[in-house]
Write an enzyme that holds these catalytic residues in place. Structure first.
Site, PDB file in Angstrom:
ATOM      1  N   ASP A 160      38.928  50.294  40.870  1.00 35.94           N
ATOM      2  CA  ASP A 160      40.223  49.692  40.786  1.00 35.94           C
ATOM      3  C   ASP A 160      41.408  50.778  40.991  1.00 35.94           C
ATOM      4  O   ASP A 160      41.091  51.900  40.868  1.00 35.94           O
ATOM      5  CB  ASP A 160      40.369  49.181  39.378  1.00 35.94           C
ATOM      6  CG  ASP A 160      41.505  48.316  39.191  1.00 35.94           C
ATOM      7  OD1 ASP A 160      42.415  48.784  38.359  1.00 35.94           O
ATOM      8  OD2 ASP A 160      41.492  47.177  39.389  1.00 35.94           O
ATOM      9  N   GLU A 219      45.794  51.194  40.090  1.00 39.88           N
ATOM     10  CA  GLU A 219      46.986  50.948  39.942  1.00 39.88           C
ATOM     11  C   GLU A 219      47.876  51.587  40.800  1.00 39.88           C
ATOM     12  O   GLU A 219      47.882  52.525  41.172  1.00 39.88           O
ATOM     13  CB  GLU A 219      47.422  51.661  38.465  1.00 39.88           C
ATOM     14  CG  GLU A 219      46.426  51.117  37.156  1.00 39.88           C
ATOM     15  CD  GLU A 219      46.426  49.739  37.206  1.00 39.88           C
ATOM     16  OE1 GLU A 219      45.240  49.135  36.638  1.00 39.88           O
ATOM     17  OE2 GLU A 219      47.454  49.040  37.515  1.00 39.88           O
ATOM     18  N   HIS A 232      51.146  49.133  34.109  1.00 34.12           N
ATOM     19  CA  HIS A 232      50.440  50.004  33.772  1.00 34.12           C
ATOM     20  C   HIS A 232      50.977  51.100  32.999  1.00 34.12           C
ATOM     21  O   HIS A 232      50.651  52.267  32.414  1.00 34.12           O
ATOM     22  CB  HIS A 232      49.703  50.836  35.118  1.00 34.12           C
ATOM     23  CG  HIS A 232      50.771  51.082  36.181  1.00 34.12           C
ATOM     24  ND1 HIS A 232      51.810  52.188  35.923  1.00 34.12           N
ATOM     25  CD2 HIS A 232      50.835  50.547  37.279  1.00 34.12           C
ATOM     26  CE1 HIS A 232      52.569  52.166  36.969  1.00 34.12           C
ATOM     27  NE2 HIS A 232      51.868  51.155  37.956  1.00 34.12           N
ATOM     28  N   HIS A 234      47.430  48.314  31.424  1.00 33.33           N
ATOM     29  CA  HIS A 234      46.013  48.386  32.303  1.00 33.33           C
ATOM     30  C   HIS A 234      45.869  49.655  32.664  1.00 33.33           C
ATOM     31  O   HIS A 234      46.848  50.620  32.936  1.00 33.33           O
ATOM     32  CB  HIS A 234      46.136  47.575  33.384  1.00 33.33           C
ATOM     33  CG  HIS A 234      46.069  45.813  32.874  1.00 33.33           C
ATOM     34  ND1 HIS A 234      45.367  45.074  33.734  1.00 33.33           N
ATOM     35  CD2 HIS A 234      46.418  45.000  32.095  1.00 33.33           C
ATOM     36  CE1 HIS A 234      45.200  43.837  33.493  1.00 33.33           C
ATOM     37  NE2 HIS A 234      46.121  43.958  32.138  1.00 33.33           N
ATOM     38  N   ASP A 257      40.061  49.208  33.731  1.00 34.19           N
ATOM     39  CA  ASP A 257      39.743  48.074  34.548  1.00 34.19           C
ATOM     40  C   ASP A 257      38.327  48.200  35.307  1.00 34.19           C
ATOM     41  O   ASP A 257      37.533  47.159  35.312  1.00 34.19           O
ATOM     42  CB  ASP A 257      40.750  47.798  35.465  1.00 34.19           C
ATOM     43  CG  ASP A 257      42.049  47.061  35.077  1.00 34.19           C
ATOM     44  OD1 ASP A 257      43.022  46.770  35.615  1.00 34.19           O
ATOM     45  OD2 ASP A 257      42.050  47.000  33.488  1.00 34.19           O
TER      46      ASP A 257
END
Length: 562
Positions: free
Chosen positions: A7, A9, A57, A149, A154
């Protein structure tokens, strides 16, 4: 079967427009089970984080400023992935972000095999929504919703979702992958670099439908240089076809061993390109590809977005092909030739001719034209940012005399003498490309008093805040934005000098003592924009509290329950 759940960000949602990764997280699965091996890193994206992404985030520009850049961690990331298949929820987004980061960093773009877990979940789980959090809540992976997040968080949740489905339906993931196709290895609009064609195939290629009509490429004599020029032209046309921007166009050519030297004109737009190998070199105009023709043929060029790429391409080209010669046929380059044996007599002769020509020359171009008539060639290095000649070298048979040797440097003559601005009309270069006069960009307006130089709407926002129409609270601080304006580049000393006439500096220093150094500079800029100093302090303090609360919530959510 080894898999990597991954994942990212990011600074925003559009890698093609410059958004980059700010955090990458990945976990290892073997046969659908987490192994405990993880990879995580924060990144300095060299790109501002959009407020919409920051709300997801919580990672700020200040927090990311000292983090490594993508090129520094790319080898470790590839080592962790190895030859495994990657899983991601909405995988197209994460794949594009990663591959654009490889390309932006000037690294070879790897071939990564990605599967999107959304279709897999849709085939195996019934849930009101297939967003990762809702999926995790349905499967019992999460017991409550989350706040901010994180990429590793994640990736771990995705790994636990896959694990939960595998527990209920053993072999489900492998069966689904056998019957499904992975994502294409490259983002939409990208194409793999073409393989260099054989000499027979490259002899006289048909021009791309999107390229301008071809012109002369090289002397028609059957020479090695002519054959090499034909081969380069074929590669240029093949790379141009379907290339959406300068970065992909350059990637295709450099992969095929062709050096290219983009040239920026006075308006900071693409003026033209030189294509070279050690055996041949010609301008894009030789095959109908001037700067405007390149724009029409497809590759988009915008200076701020591609400035770093242009600098790397220019450096790579000049390291092999020699310096730019801007004084004859403006913005052309020549292969570096062996330095002829030099004699004192030749140097004295060249020195005398230069000294005689300098007093009557009005520009460095004028000087070069005068010297060319007596057999002396002038080579220059160009400072494209300042649009001026930065140094000059005079070359003649048996002598190479730098400008400094005859007292001729940028500090020895007026700035106009070295400027690339010239009254010359548009004319045709020997290679067929157009030579246009260069106009210097106007300098940005420097604000001289408080409240000037604001972007549209900011003055109204500040007026509403000052009269109390908008309250500075947790719900509003993240929406207060000024954008990059005339104050953004002001150093703190200049800000203080301007504020001294409106606010006692001692009072401002005492008021902003609770703020960090970076926030103090930002606070001074907001006061220069017209915001009341007390409201400025409240704005920065409230924003910091919001960020701290979100980070604390994130840390609490990441702590496993006993």
């Amino acid at each position: 079967m080894r898999l990597i759940a991954i994942d990212t960000e990011t600074t925003g949602a559009s890698p093609a427009r410059g958004d980059r990764c700010v955090e990458i997280g990945a976990v290892e699965l073997i046969d659908g089970r987490l192994t405990g091996r993880t990879f995580q890193t924060y990144l300095n994206p060299d790109h501002p984080v959009a407020w919409q992404a920051q709300r997801v985030h919580g990672l700020t520009n200040r927090f990311l400023a000292d983090k490594p850049r993508f090129a520094e961690i790319a080898p470790d990331l590839l080592d962790f992935i190895g030859d495994a298949t990657c899983l991601a929820h909405n995988a197209r987004f994460d794949r594009d972000m990663l591959l654009y980061d490889f390309r932006h960093a000037g690294l070879p773009v790897p071939t990564l095999r990605f599967f999107d877990t959304i279709p897999f979940a849709q085939a195996r789980v019934r849930t009101p929504s297939y967003r990762l959090d809702q999926l995790a809540l349905t499967l019992g992976v999460l017991k409550k919703g989350r706040g901010l997040h994180g990429a590793l968080e994640d990736a771990e949740i995705l790994g636990r979702v896959v694990e939960a489905i595998e527990t209920r339906q053993p072999g489900a993931l492998a069966a689904w992958m056998r019957g499904s196709a992975p994502l294409s290895p490259l983002p939409k609009g990208w194409q793999a670099p073409p393989a260099p064609p054989t000499r027979l195939a490259a002899a006289r290629p048909e021009p791309s439908e999107r390229a301008a009509p071809p012109g002369p490429t090289a002397p028609q004599a059957a020479s090695e240089e002519a054959r090499e020029a034909d081969r380069i032209a074929a590669l240029v046309r093949a790379a141009l076809d379907g290339a959406p921007d300068l970065a992909l166009f350059a990637e295709r050519l450099t992969s095929a061993g062709v050096l290219m030297r983009p040239v920026i004109n006075g308006e900071l737009a693409l003026h033209g390109v030189r294509f070279s190998t050690p055996r041949a070199s010609f301008t894009g105009g030789a095959i109908g590809l001037t700067g405007p023709a390149l724009e029409r043929a497809g590759p988009a060029y915008r200076h701020p977005e591609h400035a770093g790429l242009v600098a790397r391409l220019v450096a790579a080209h000049d390291a092999v092909m020699g310096p730019v010669t801007a004084l004859k046929g403006r913005f052309t380059a020549t292969p570096a030739s062996p330095i002829p044996p030099q004699t004192d007599e030749a140097r004295r002769r060249v020195h005398a001719l230069i000294t005689e020509a300098i007093p009557g020359a009005t520009t460095v171009f004028d000087l070069a034209a005068r010297l060319e008539k007596v057999g002396i060639r002038a080579e220059t290095r160009i400072d494209t940012k300042r649009m001026r000649v930065s140094s000059v070298l005079f070359i003649s048979e048996g002598a190479r005399v730098p400008g400094s040797a005859v007292g001729l440097g940028p500090k020895d003559r007026t700035p106009d003498f070295w400027s690339l601005a010239t009254p010359e009309p548009v004319r045709m270069a020997p290679d067929g490309s157009l030579i246009a006069p260069i106009e210097l960009c106007p300098k940005p307006v420097t604000p001289t008093r408080i409240g000037e130089g604001l972007n549209p709407g900011v003055a109204e926002l500040i007026a509403d805040l000052n009269r109390g129409a908008c309250e500075i609270g947790p719900e509003t601080v993240l929406r207060i934005r000024s954008g990059r304006d005339a104050w953004s580049g002001f150093p703190e000393a200049a800000l203080r000098e301007l504020l001294a006439g409106a606010h006692p500096l001692e009072e401002l220093d005492a008021l902003f003592t609770p703020l960090t150094g970076q926030d103090r500079g930002s606070a001074l800029r907001w006061v220069c924009r017209g915001l009341d100093p007390q409201l400025t302090l409240a704005f920065h303090q409230t924003r910091q509290l919001v960020y701290e609360a979100r980070n604390a919530e994130r840390a609490q959510d990441a702590t496993p329950e006993p």
